[in-house]
Write a protein that holds these residues in place. Structure first.
Motif, PDB file in Angstrom:
ATOM      1  N   LEU A   5       0.816  -1.271  -0.040  1.00 45.03           N
ATOM      2  CA  LEU A   5       0.009   0.036  -0.027  1.00 45.03           C
ATOM      3  C   LEU A   5       0.915   1.255  -0.019  1.00 45.03           C
ATOM      4  O   LEU A   5       2.145   1.029   0.548  1.00 45.03           O
ATOM      5  CB  LEU A   5      -0.752   0.006   1.318  1.00 45.03           C
ATOM      6  CG  LEU A   5      -1.880  -1.170   1.414  1.00 45.03           C
ATOM      7  CD1 LEU A   5      -2.450  -0.720   2.873  1.00 45.03           C
ATOM      8  CD2 LEU A   5      -2.973  -0.842   0.445  1.00 45.03           C
ATOM      9  N   HIS A   6       0.283   2.260  -0.560  1.00 49.04           N
ATOM     10  CA  HIS A   6       0.986   3.717  -0.355  1.00 49.04           C
ATOM     11  C   HIS A   6       0.193   4.440   0.725  1.00 49.04           C
ATOM     12  O   HIS A   6      -0.928   4.680   0.570  1.00 49.04           O
ATOM     13  CB  HIS A   6       1.201   4.269  -1.779  1.00 49.04           C
ATOM     14  CG  HIS A   6       2.171   3.762  -2.433  1.00 49.04           C
ATOM     15  ND1 HIS A   6       1.737   2.748  -3.447  1.00 49.04           N
ATOM     16  CD2 HIS A   6       3.329   3.933  -2.814  1.00 49.04           C
ATOM     17  CE1 HIS A   6       2.806   2.488  -4.146  1.00 49.04           C
ATOM     18  NE2 HIS A   6       3.823   3.095  -3.788  1.00 49.04           N
ATOM     19  N   GLN A   7       0.897   5.067   1.642  1.00 51.37           N
ATOM     20  CA  GLN A   7       0.279   5.584   2.682  1.00 51.37           C
ATOM     21  C   GLN A   7       0.737   7.398   2.129  1.00 51.37           C
ATOM     22  O   GLN A   7       1.843   7.536   1.995  1.00 51.37           O
ATOM     23  CB  GLN A   7       0.731   5.624   4.013  1.00 51.37           C
ATOM     24  CG  GLN A   7       0.479   6.628   4.775  1.00 51.37           C
ATOM     25  CD  GLN A   7       0.797   6.427   6.439  1.00 51.37           C
ATOM     26  OE1 GLN A   7       1.349   5.344   6.845  1.00 51.37           O
ATOM     27  NE2 GLN A   7       0.834   7.640   7.218  1.00 51.37           N
ATOM     28  N   ILE A   8      -0.189   8.078   2.060  1.00 50.65           N
ATOM     29  CA  ILE A   8      -0.181   9.632   1.609  1.00 50.65           C
ATOM     30  C   ILE A   8      -0.672  10.431   2.891  1.00 50.65           C
ATOM     31  O   ILE A   8      -1.826   9.948   3.105  1.00 50.65           O
ATOM     32  CB  ILE A   8      -0.935   9.688   0.346  1.00 50.65           C
ATOM     33  CG1 ILE A   8      -0.385   8.923  -0.670  1.00 50.65           C
ATOM     34  CG2 ILE A   8      -0.742  11.289  -0.026  1.00 50.65           C
ATOM     35  CD1 ILE A   8      -1.124   8.952  -2.024  1.00 50.65           C
ATOM     36  N   ASP A   9       0.258  11.303   3.172  1.00 52.15           N
ATOM     37  CA  ASP A   9      -0.148  12.419   4.027  1.00 52.15           C
ATOM     38  C   ASP A   9       0.585  13.514   3.932  1.00 52.15           C
ATOM     39  O   ASP A   9       1.256  13.873   2.853  1.00 52.15           O
ATOM     40  CB  ASP A   9       0.057  11.896   5.699  1.00 52.15           C
ATOM     41  CG  ASP A   9       1.476  11.585   6.125  1.00 52.15           C
ATOM     42  OD1 ASP A   9       2.378  11.809   5.044  1.00 52.15           O
ATOM     43  OD2 ASP A   9       1.884  11.309   7.013  1.00 52.15           O
ATOM     44  N   LEU A  10       0.338  14.660   4.676  1.00 46.99           N
ATOM     45  CA  LEU A  10       0.906  15.857   4.551  1.00 46.99           C
ATOM     46  C   LEU A  10       2.211  16.051   5.506  1.00 46.99           C
ATOM     47  O   LEU A  10       2.122  15.426   6.624  1.00 46.99           O
ATOM     48  CB  LEU A  10       0.099  17.177   4.854  1.00 46.99           C
ATOM     49  CG  LEU A  10      -1.306  17.275   3.890  1.00 46.99           C
ATOM     50  CD1 LEU A  10      -1.955  18.534   4.486  1.00 46.99           C
ATOM     51  CD2 LEU A  10      -0.573  17.674   2.515  1.00 46.99           C
ATOM     52  N   CYS A  14       6.521  21.194   5.625  1.00 46.42           N
ATOM     53  CA  CYS A  14       6.174  22.225   4.565  1.00 46.42           C
ATOM     54  C   CYS A  14       4.785  22.050   4.013  1.00 46.42           C
ATOM     55  O   CYS A  14       4.499  22.700   2.737  1.00 46.42           O
ATOM     56  CB  CYS A  14       7.202  21.951   3.363  1.00 46.42           C
ATOM     57  SG  CYS A  14       6.997  20.288   2.641  1.00 46.42           S
ATOM     58  N   ASP A  15       3.987  20.994   4.457  1.00 47.10           N
ATOM     59  CA  ASP A  15       2.599  20.930   4.037  1.00 47.10           C
ATOM     60  C   ASP A  15       2.569  20.131   2.748  1.00 47.10           C
ATOM     61  O   ASP A  15       1.539  20.286   2.206  1.00 47.10           O
ATOM     62  CB  ASP A  15       1.712  22.233   4.038  1.00 47.10           C
ATOM     63  CG  ASP A  15       1.415  22.655   5.458  1.00 47.10           C
ATOM     64  OD1 ASP A  15       1.410  21.591   6.364  1.00 47.10           O
ATOM     65  OD2 ASP A  15       1.541  23.910   5.392  1.00 47.10           O
ATOM     66  N   GLY A  16       3.795  19.728   1.977  1.00 40.92           N
ATOM     67  CA  GLY A  16       3.715  19.022   0.778  1.00 40.92           C
ATOM     68  C   GLY A  16       3.138  17.682   1.091  1.00 40.92           C
ATOM     69  O   GLY A  16       3.348  17.306   2.133  1.00 40.92           O
ATOM     70  N   LEU A  17       2.931  16.963  -0.090  1.00 34.37           N
ATOM     71  CA  LEU A  17       2.538  15.589  -0.164  1.00 34.37           C
ATOM     72  C   LEU A  17       3.615  14.681   0.273  1.00 34.37           C
ATOM     73  O   LEU A  17       4.756  14.926  -0.419  1.00 34.37           O
ATOM     74  CB  LEU A  17       1.914  15.197  -1.319  1.00 34.37           C
ATOM     75  CG  LEU A  17       0.390  15.684  -1.300  1.00 34.37           C
ATOM     76  CD1 LEU A  17      -0.331  15.356  -2.809  1.00 34.37           C
ATOM     77  CD2 LEU A  17      -0.566  15.175  -0.351  1.00 34.37           C
ATOM     78  N   ARG A  18       3.665  13.508   1.163  1.00 34.32           N
ATOM     79  CA  ARG A  18       4.834  12.623   0.983  1.00 34.32           C
ATOM     80  C   ARG A  18       4.208  11.098   1.225  1.00 34.32           C
ATOM     81  O   ARG A  18       2.936  11.296   1.579  1.00 34.32           O
ATOM     82  CB  ARG A  18       5.563  12.895   2.241  1.00 34.32           C
ATOM     83  CG  ARG A  18       4.722  12.618   3.622  1.00 34.32           C
ATOM     84  CD  ARG A  18       5.615  13.061   4.748  1.00 34.32           C
ATOM     85  NE  ARG A  18       4.746  12.700   6.102  1.00 34.32           N
ATOM     86  CZ  ARG A  18       5.353  12.830   7.333  1.00 34.32           C
ATOM     87  NH1 ARG A  18       6.433  13.223   7.385  1.00 34.32           N
ATOM     88  NH2 ARG A  18       4.499  12.454   8.318  1.00 34.32           N
ATOM     89  N   THR A  19       4.806  10.349   0.648  1.00 33.32           N
ATOM     90  CA  THR A  19       4.164   8.888   0.428  1.00 33.32           C
ATOM     91  C   THR A  19       5.140   7.648   1.220  1.00 33.32           C
ATOM     92  O   THR A  19       6.631   8.076   0.965  1.00 33.32           O
ATOM     93  CB  THR A  19       4.018   8.447  -0.895  1.00 33.32           C
ATOM     94  OG1 THR A  19       5.293   8.398  -1.623  1.00 33.32           O
ATOM     95  CG2 THR A  19       3.034   9.357  -1.776  1.00 33.32           C
ATOM     96  N   VAL A  20       4.639   6.778   1.531  1.00 39.70           N
ATOM     97  CA  VAL A  20       5.401   5.880   2.282  1.00 39.70           C
ATOM     98  C   VAL A  20       4.953   4.368   1.785  1.00 39.70           C
ATOM     99  O   VAL A  20       3.687   4.140   1.766  1.00 39.70           O
ATOM    100  CB  VAL A  20       5.377   5.971   3.884  1.00 39.70           C
ATOM    101  CG1 VAL A  20       5.989   4.504   4.348  1.00 39.70           C
ATOM    102  CG2 VAL A  20       5.997   6.998   4.315  1.00 39.70           C
ATOM    103  N   LEU A  21       5.873   3.619   1.318  1.00 41.34           N
ATOM    104  CA  LEU A  21       5.468   2.300   0.773  1.00 41.34           C
ATOM    105  C   LEU A  21       5.299   1.211   1.983  1.00 41.34           C
ATOM    106  O   LEU A  21       6.221   1.344   2.518  1.00 41.34           O
ATOM    107  CB  LEU A  21       6.463   1.799  -0.230  1.00 41.34           C
ATOM    108  CG  LEU A  21       6.250   0.610  -0.751  1.00 41.34           C
ATOM    109  CD1 LEU A  21       4.919   0.440  -1.673  1.00 41.34           C
ATOM    110  CD2 LEU A  21       7.639  -0.036  -1.567  1.00 41.34           C
ATOM    111  N   LEU A  22       4.298   0.816   2.057  1.00 46.76           N
ATOM    112  CA  LEU A  22       4.172  -0.200   3.321  1.00 46.76           C
ATOM    113  C   LEU A  22       3.806  -1.754   2.480  1.00 46.76           C
ATOM    114  O   LEU A  22       3.087  -1.762   1.744  1.00 46.76           O
ATOM    115  CB  LEU A  22       2.650   0.082   3.990  1.00 46.76           C
ATOM    116  CG  LEU A  22       2.761   1.509   4.400  1.00 46.76           C
ATOM    117  CD1 LEU A  22       1.203   1.679   5.194  1.00 46.76           C
ATOM    118  CD2 LEU A  22       3.812   1.631   5.650  1.00 46.76           C
TER     119      LEU A  22
END
Length: 67
Positions: A5-10, A14-22
């Motif tokens: 899964l890809h978790q997406i949050d702010l 910097c309030d930019g999008l970041r993703t983490v591969l789970l």
């Protein structure tokens, strides 16, 4: 069942999008989470995903954040 899964949050800096591969851990039949408070246990088939903790914000100089 999805293997990743890809978790997406702010980003809190910097309030930019970041993703983490789970990645999914196959064959989990019980789970216990413990900390300073009482442990939480789950018995039975479970979908458990793990991934890296997001690193420092790449948009901040030397990892300086909002503090």
């Amino acid at each position: 069942m999805t293997d990743c899964l890809h978790q997406i949050d702010l980003c809190p800096d910097c309030d930019g999008l970041r993703t983490v591969l789970l990645q999914r851990l196959p064959g989990v039949s019980s789970l216990t989470l413990s900390a300073d408070s009482p442990a939480i246990s789950y018995q039975g088939p479970a979908s458990v995903y793990i991934g890296r903790e997001p690193g420092p914000c790449p948009n901040q100089p030397d990892g300086a954040g909002r503090g």
